[in-house]
Design an enzyme around this catalytic site. Structure first.
Site, PDB file in Angstrom:
ATOM      1  N   THR A  95       0.847  -1.195   0.000  1.00  0.00           N
ATOM      2  CA  THR A  95       0.000   0.000   0.000  1.00  0.00           C
ATOM      3  C   THR A  95       0.880   1.241   0.000  1.00  0.00           C
ATOM      4  OG1 THR A  95      -1.457  -1.303   1.398  1.00  0.00           O
ATOM      5  CG2 THR A  95      -1.966   1.033   1.196  1.00  0.00           C
ATOM      6  N   ASP A 204       7.667  -5.387 -16.066  1.00  0.00           N
ATOM      7  CA  ASP A 204       6.265  -5.152 -15.706  1.00  0.00           C
ATOM      8  C   ASP A 204       5.807  -3.762 -16.174  1.00  0.00           C
ATOM      9  OD1 ASP A 204       3.821  -5.853 -14.643  1.00  0.00           O
ATOM     10  OD2 ASP A 204       4.336  -5.329 -12.587  1.00  0.00           O
TER      11      ASP A 204
HETATM   12  N1  LIG Z   1       5.955   7.553  -6.131  1.00  0.00           N
HETATM   13  C1  LIG Z   1       4.638   7.635  -6.166  1.00  0.00           C
HETATM   14  N2  LIG Z   1       4.036   8.833  -6.131  1.00  0.00           N
HETATM   15  C2  LIG Z   1       2.696   8.933  -6.166  1.00  0.00           C
HETATM   16  N3  LIG Z   1       1.865   7.884  -6.237  1.00  0.00           N
HETATM   17  C3  LIG Z   1       2.407   6.662  -6.269  1.00  0.00           C
HETATM   18  C4  LIG Z   1       3.809   6.470  -6.232  1.00  0.00           C
HETATM   19  N4  LIG Z   1       4.048   5.153  -6.292  1.00  0.00           N
HETATM   20  C5  LIG Z   1       2.867   4.542  -6.377  1.00  0.00           C
HETATM   21  N5  LIG Z   1       1.864   5.434  -6.361  1.00  0.00           N
HETATM   22  C6  LIG Z   1       0.422   5.159  -6.422  1.00  0.00           C
HETATM   23  O1  LIG Z   1       0.148   3.996  -5.671  1.00  0.00           O
HETATM   24  C7  LIG Z   1      -0.563   3.055  -6.456  1.00  0.00           C
HETATM   25  C8  LIG Z   1      -0.122   1.673  -6.057  1.00  0.00           C
HETATM   26  O2  LIG Z   1       1.198   1.504  -6.501  1.00  0.00           O
HETATM   27  P1  LIG Z   1       1.928   0.108  -6.504  1.00  0.00           P
HETATM   28  O3  LIG Z   1       3.224   0.287  -7.183  1.00  0.00           O
HETATM   29  O4  LIG Z   1       1.946  -0.445  -5.123  1.00  0.00           O
HETATM   30  O5  LIG Z   1       0.949  -0.868  -7.277  1.00  0.00           O
HETATM   31  P2  LIG Z   1       0.587  -1.048  -8.799  1.00  0.00           P
HETATM   32  O6  LIG Z   1       1.750  -0.723  -9.654  1.00  0.00           O
HETATM   33  O7  LIG Z   1      -0.693  -0.320  -9.023  1.00  0.00           O
HETATM   34  O8  LIG Z   1       0.273  -2.592  -8.856  1.00  0.00           O
HETATM   35  P3  LIG Z   1       1.294  -3.798  -8.827  1.00  0.00           P
HETATM   36  O9  LIG Z   1       2.225  -3.601  -7.692  1.00  0.00           O
HETATM   37  O10 LIG Z   1       0.387  -4.932  -8.622  1.00  0.00           O
HETATM   38  O11 LIG Z   1       1.985  -3.793 -10.135  1.00  0.00           O
HETATM   39  C9  LIG Z   1      -0.240   3.421  -7.895  1.00  0.00           C
HETATM   40  O12 LIG Z   1      -1.292   3.091  -8.751  1.00  0.00           O
HETATM   41  C10 LIG Z   1      -0.022   4.915  -7.829  1.00  0.00           C
HETATM   42  O13 LIG Z   1      -1.237   5.594  -7.998  1.00  0.00           O
END
Ligand SMILES: Nc1ncnc2c1ncn2[C@@H]1O[C@H](COP(=O)(O)OP(=O)(O)OP(=O)(O)O)[C@@H](O)[C@H]1O
Length: 647
Positions: A95, A204
């Site tokens: 998260t 990915d």
């Molecule tokens: N550095 C960041 N700045 C702002 N928002 C972020 C950042 N990193 C991630 N997020 C937000 O958090 C959400 C969840 O990110 P996360 O990388 O955990 O999962 P994901 O890429 O959506 O899925 P998965 O890990 O299954 O590939 C993203 O969709 C994005 O909106």
């Protein structure tokens, strides 16, 4: 003769005593010294042992020494106790929260799911790889926190969050922004593939891993599945192998074909990807099987041609008969029949994989195939500005009207579907799961012999690994929330059983093959189509006419045949004709080139950047056939298109 008196005796006595005394002193001292030495050694061993358990295993890696290590307390206060107000989003491994550090810097803090072994692996991979990268096209990793079971990663904050959110929200991105994003991602990949030594394969590439800064410039994020291209892991040259030797057999029990995982323990990981890919195949005839996974026992394309005496046409057929579209191709007429090992009857008897279950519409009281797909499709059934999705919602309504006898709200039915999906999957994979369990137990035994000191730790860790809970092994919403929106809010995502993201993952990879640069290029091709069309790669719609658009890649290939690539462009851009048609066509053609089934035919990232910059012409894309859904489902639209084309 006088007897000899020991004249020296009186003098010798004290000397002897002194010698004895000195000897005793030395003995005592040396004993004390040895004792101190032994005690010190024991203390040192004890200290090291204790100390080791209290520090991160990452501390010994030089890559991590330059990364800032935050205390949990610091991050806890930065995110206001990981409050809901600071919640940004949830992914497959953790998260993400917004936080403000003591120096006033805005950061994004990802708290990884502590229970998941995948999370631990991704945590280390992310730090090891992303920690060493510096580029304006890559999200910066600022530090990490390792505290008992807690794993946190601190990134630069990207105010406009992910491309996924921007693309599929009401605020649509204009064409210039979309084109810039495509270029930025291409540059990010160029940096990874060409400027890094060793090259980095992201593994990915998808919209939720593309983050946007204040000016909507894109940066690539999430390196949890990435790989460094180093020998010997990459020692196998996937494409220079003797194809004839490898492919000719292809049957059950023979050498696996190129790109097929050798490690049988990984075989489970690919199964579901294959299953869904299988389901995407829809042409009833003329399909050649190119799935080489020995688990499924399919004969590969060349093997089949040889059997039929048509071996020489193999390469040609590859370009004309490719079905597809999420990647691997299956012969609908043969799945579960001649190509299947009889011992796999169990799989085929009940399984509907061979018959395009996802094109099938309503079943007979059973959970219909569309529901499975709906699970995968995720949030498209939720709020969207895309007109197509309204149709989908209407269809949802229609579904519920049809089932008036069983009144249940969306959440209940969603959960019911989800449970059925899990049960179905569990049933299908029960044997495979237990095989995997036995395999892994054997591995543990071997490893235990190697180390006495780590015995306990290793056993615990691997036992934990062995605790395969089918409910979590393949879960769409491991961390599901209570509200119905979250029920469908997980985009197709990496799960514990599948590496990479369905629909974005290249066919030759399939979850556990070799990750190559061209695997990223394939995903980039899908990403381009998603950006241009504003649609997800797999998108089931209600009306028969739109069903042929369900699979974005397949639809794009059909449009390419008809020469009407611009139909793919997002309706929201088409409305005001506010997009650059030349660039749009270039992008779609480039995507098609990136989506070539043969990895070596895909352009490399250097060329892609040049093409996007207008410094190089697009290479001629070999024609790849894409099927339509069964004619009974799209009969009208197909005939209409035929008429339009004057056929
Ligand atoms: N550095 C960041 N700045 C702002 N928002 C972020 C950042 N990193 C991630 N997020 C937000 O958090 C959400 C969840 O990110 P996360 O990388 O955990 O999962 P994901 O890429 O959506 O899925 P998965 O890990 O299954 O590939 C993203 O969709 C994005 O909106």
């Amino acid at each position: 003769m006088p007897s000899r008196q020991p004249s020296s005796f009186p003098h010798q006595q004290p000397t002897k005593h002194r010698a004895t005394f000195i000897f005793l002193v030395i003995t005592v001292f040396s004993s004390i010294l040895i004792l101190i030495g032994v005690l010190y050694l024991l203390y040192y061993l004890w200290y090291t042992l204790i100390h080791r358990t209290r520090t991160s295993p990452l501390d010994s890696c030089p890559e991590f020494l330059k990364l800032h290590r935050y205390s949990y307390k610091e991050l806890n206060s930065a995110t206001n106790g990981f409050s809901d107000d600071n919640y940004i989003g949830k992914g497959g491994s953790g998260t993400v929260y917004r936080g403000i550090l003591r120096n006033g810097k805005l950061v994004a803090v990802k708290m990884l799911d502590s229970e998941s072994l995948d999370a631990e692996r991704e945590f280390q991979t992310e730090l090891r790889i992303l920690g060493g990268l510096e580029s304006q096209f890559i999200v910066s990793l600022l530090g990490y926190c390792f505290d008992k079971k807690k794993r946190l990663v601190v990134y630069e904050y990207m105010p406009n969050r992910s491309l996924q959110e921007s693309l599929f929200s009401d605020r649509s991105l204009n064409w210039e922004t979309r084109f810039d994003i495509i270029l930025d991602v291409a540059r990010a990949l160029e940096f990874l593939h060409r400027e890094c030594d060793p090259p980095v394969i992201h593994g990915d590439v998808k919209p939720s891993n593309v983050l946007l800064d204040t000016e909507f410039r894109a940066k690539l994020a999430d390196f949890g599945l990435s790989k460094l291209k180093i020998e010997p892991e990459f020692g196998v040259d996937l494409f220079s192998q003797d194809l004839s030797g490898t492919l000719a057999g292809g049957g059950v029990g023979e050498s696996p074909a190129i790109g097929t995982p050798v490690d049988s323990s990984n075989a489970n990981e690919v199964d579901f990807a294959l299953a869904l890919q299988a389901s995407s195949s829809s042409t009833p005839t003329n399909n050649k099987v190119v799935c080489n996974n020995p688990k499924f026992g399919f004969t590969n394309e060349k093997g089949k041609d040889i059997e039929n005496g048509g071996g020489d046409d193999w390469i040609n057929n590859k370009f004309t008969n490719y079905d597809d579209d999420l990647g691997l191709n299956f012969d609908n007429n043969h799945i579960g029949e001649s190509n299947m090992n009889p011992s796999d009857d169990r799989k085929t008897g009940k399984k509907q994989w061979g018959k395009d279950w996802w094109w099938k519409q309503e079943g007979s009281g059973e959970l219909c195939s569309k529901d499975y797909v709906r699970e995968w499709i995720g949030s498209q059934t939720c709020s969207s500005a895309n007109p197509d999705w309204d149709d989908d919602k209407n269809f949802e309504l229609k579904d519920s009207n049809d089932n008036e006898n069983k009144p249940e709200n969306e959440e209940q039915s969603g959960w019911k579907r989800h449970r059925k999906m899990q049960e179905w999957w569990k049933e299908e994979h029960l044997d495979e799961l237990s095989n995997k369990k036995v395999e892994k137990k054997k591995k543990i035994k071997r490893k235990l012999k190697l180390s006495i000191f780590r015995k306990k730790r290793k056993t615990n860790r691997h036992n934990h690994e062995n605790e395969i809970d089918p409910n979590t092994e393949f879960s769409f919403r491991k961390n599901s929330k209570k509200n119905s929106e979250d029920l469908f809010s997980r985009e197709l995502s990496s799960t514990t059983s599948m590496r990479g993201t369905l629909c974005y993952v290249a066919p030759e990879y399939g979850g556990c093959g070799y990750l190559m640069e061209k695997t990223d290029i394939y995903s980039f091709g899908v990403l381009i189509l998603v950006i241009v069309s504003g649609r997800r790669p797999l998108h089931v719609l209600s009306s028969p006419m739109k069903l042929e658009k369900a699979n974005l890649i397949s639809w794009c290939r059909q449009l390419a045949q008809g020469g009407d690539l611009l139909e793919l462009v997002d309706e929201r851009l088409k409305e005001g004709e506010c997009y650059n048609k030349v660039q749009a066509i270039l992008c779609v053609n480039l995507a098609l080139a990136c989506l070539q089934k043969m990895p070596e035919l895909r352009p490399d990232i250097g060329d892609i950047v040049k093409i996007l910059n207008g410094e190089m012409d697009l290479p001629v894309v070999p024609f790849e056939f894409s099927p339509s859904p069964p004619s009974k489902l799209v009969g009208k639209s197909k005939s209409r298109r035929k008429n339009n084309n004057g056929d």
